[in-house]
Design a protein around this motif. Structure first.
Motif: not given
Length: 145
Positions: A18-26, A129-132, A135-145
């Protein structure tokens, strides 16, 4: 750019598929979504019907076999589990991987068919909701160390 492998993992394959199905819509060509599980679903019909209600067909989706190669090639592992029953299962060989934990009630544990159907509809929405958010998390740059 090398595509990233995102592995959805659950104890039985209904939730990961089900998660993969939602992710495929991205529609993100740089992301490769794969589902896997410890066990194959005995009767995936309710998860299939719940996803059809949101126009996502997972009828022919098959989870990949859980193998060391699959884990090693994953850039991110999303562990979908029900904390009331699954007790935070861990994947062997995933200690050096980034793992997200999604605590989502597993409808498979419902006894009553009507309750189970309602639970699949709720889980369908929770996974969306989790997949959305993913998507946001994957697009945001990683935090600076």
């Amino acid at each position: 750019m090398k595509s990233k492998n995102i592995l959805f993992f659950s104890t039985s394959n209904e939730l990961s598929i089900m998660a993969e199905g939602w992710a495929s819509k991205l529609n993100e060509p740089a992301l490769n979504f794969i589902s896997t599980s410890f066990d194959k679903a005995l009767d995936p019909s309710l998860s299939i019907e719940a996803m059809k209600e949101v126009n996502i067909d997972i009828t022919d989706k098959e989870p990949a076999s859980l193998a060391p190669k699959l884990i090693n090639e994953a850039d991110l592992i999303v562990n979908i589990y029900d904390s009331d029953y699954d007790q935070g299962l861990t994947l062997p060989l995933a200690s050096d991987k980034k793992v997200l934990y999604w605590d989502i009630p597993n409808p498979a544990y419902c006894k009553d068919v009507i309750e189970k159907w309602a639970a699949y509809q709720i889980v369908c929405d929770e996974l969306a909701g989790h997949v959305k958010q993913l998507e946001k998390d994957l697009k945001s740059p990683p935090p600076k160390q």
